[in-house]
Design a protein around this motif. Structure first.
Motif, PDB file in Angstrom:
ATOM      1  N   ARG A  11      51.313  97.494  12.067  1.00 47.88           N
ATOM      2  CA  ARG A  11      51.668  98.841  11.623  1.00 47.88           C
ATOM      3  C   ARG A  11      52.498  98.754  10.345  1.00 47.88           C
ATOM      4  NH1 ARG A  11      54.141 101.178  16.199  1.00 47.88           N
ATOM      5  NH2 ARG A  11      52.043 101.308  17.005  1.00 47.88           N
ATOM      6  N   VAL A  15      51.507 100.421   6.734  1.00 55.16           N
ATOM      7  CA  VAL A  15      52.380 101.329   5.987  1.00 55.16           C
ATOM      8  C   VAL A  15      52.632 100.779   4.588  1.00 55.16           C
ATOM      9  CG1 VAL A  15      54.714 102.287   5.855  1.00 55.16           C
ATOM     10  CG2 VAL A  15      53.456 102.356   8.009  1.00 55.16           C
ATOM     11  N   LEU A  18      49.430 101.268   2.510  1.00 53.83           N
ATOM     12  CA  LEU A  18      49.236 102.667   2.137  1.00 53.83           C
ATOM     13  C   LEU A  18      50.256 103.107   1.089  1.00 53.83           C
ATOM     14  CD1 LEU A  18      48.364 104.240   5.598  1.00 53.83           C
ATOM     15  CD2 LEU A  18      46.840 103.913   3.657  1.00 53.83           C
ATOM     16  N   PRO A  48      55.369 106.885   9.097  1.00 51.15           N
ATOM     17  CA  PRO A  48      53.975 106.406   9.111  1.00 51.15           C
ATOM     18  C   PRO A  48      52.981 107.505   9.489  1.00 51.15           C
ATOM     19  CG  PRO A  48      55.409 104.754  10.080  1.00 51.15           C
ATOM     20  CD  PRO A  48      56.258 105.989   9.848  1.00 51.15           C
ATOM     21  N   ALA A  49      53.330 108.335  10.455  1.00 58.09           N
ATOM     22  CA  ALA A  49      52.436 109.435  10.847  1.00 58.09           C
ATOM     23  C   ALA A  49      52.306 110.454   9.715  1.00 58.09           C
ATOM     24  CB  ALA A  49      52.950 110.114  12.118  1.00 58.09           C
ATOM     25  N   GLN A  52      49.931 109.130   7.128  1.00 55.74           N
ATOM     26  CA  GLN A  52      48.540 109.279   7.569  1.00 55.74           C
ATOM     27  C   GLN A  52      48.073 110.722   7.434  1.00 55.74           C
ATOM     28  OE1 GLN A  52      48.610 107.558  11.513  1.00 55.74           O
ATOM     29  NE2 GLN A  52      48.128 105.521  10.731  1.00 55.74           N
ATOM     30  N   GLN A  53      48.942 111.684   7.759  1.00 57.21           N
ATOM     31  CA  GLN A  53      48.585 113.098   7.618  1.00 57.21           C
ATOM     32  C   GLN A  53      48.392 113.470   6.152  1.00 57.21           C
ATOM     33  OE1 GLN A  53      51.959 114.742   9.685  1.00 57.21           O
ATOM     34  NE2 GLN A  53      50.750 115.156  11.523  1.00 57.21           N
ATOM     35  N   GLN A  55      47.460 111.450   3.718  1.00 57.92           N
ATOM     36  CA  GLN A  55      46.207 110.858   3.264  1.00 57.92           C
ATOM     37  C   GLN A  55      45.010 111.619   3.828  1.00 57.92           C
ATOM     38  OE1 GLN A  55      46.072 108.359   0.850  1.00 57.92           O
ATOM     39  NE2 GLN A  55      44.023 109.206   0.803  1.00 57.92           N
ATOM     40  N   SER A  56      45.121 112.093   5.058  1.00 53.67           N
ATOM     41  CA  SER A  56      44.054 112.887   5.671  1.00 53.67           C
ATOM     42  C   SER A  56      43.848 114.201   4.897  1.00 53.67           C
ATOM     43  CB  SER A  56      44.393 113.171   7.130  1.00 53.67           C
ATOM     44  OG  SER A  56      43.433 113.995   7.718  1.00 53.67           O
TER      45      SER A  56
END
Length: 125
Positions: A11, A15, A18, A48-49, A52-53, A55-56
């Motif tokens: 993880r 991170v 990214l 980290p979440a 990801q959001q 990037q989504s």
């Protein structure tokens, strides 16, 4: 090595990778230190979440719009934006009028109905 330690290590690497990708996607520093205007599409927690959001959201915008000036970055690089967040935005623009026009004409409201224009500075690296 415990399974939890392996997942934590993976993880952390994800991170880091990214974050490097985001850094590479940030705009040129030719305007660094100057106030510019941005179309803010989303601000997410600097976790980290949240990354990801962000990037989504960027992927969704990229799929639905033809844009070349999409930025995913940490707000620390843009004084004037709320600190400690990841931000997804279009820009930079030289004036509020240019940013407002981009907001109107880009079709971004079809993807992010609450997108808005905000002024911020670009910090030199």
């Amino acid at each position: 090595m415990p399974v939890g330690a392996t997942l934590t290590g993976r993880r952390s690497l994800l991170v880091l990778a990214l974050t490097c990708l985001i850094w590479l996607q940030t705009p040129s520093t030719a305007w660094a230190g100057e106030n510019r205007w941005f179309v803010i599409l989303g601000s997410l927690p600097q976790t980290p979440a949240g990354l990801q959001q962000a990037q989504s959201l960027a992927d969704q915008v990229t799929r639905q719009l033809s844009t070349t000036n999409l930025i995913v970055a940490e707000t620390a690089f843009y004084p004037g934006l709320t600190p400690d967040l990841y931000v997804v935005m279009l820009g930079p623009y030289f004036s509020s009028a240019n940013a407002q026009q981009a907001l109107r004409d880009s079709g971004v409201r079809r993807v992010v109905s609450d997108a808005y224009v905000k002024q911020a500075q670009e910090r030199a690296f």
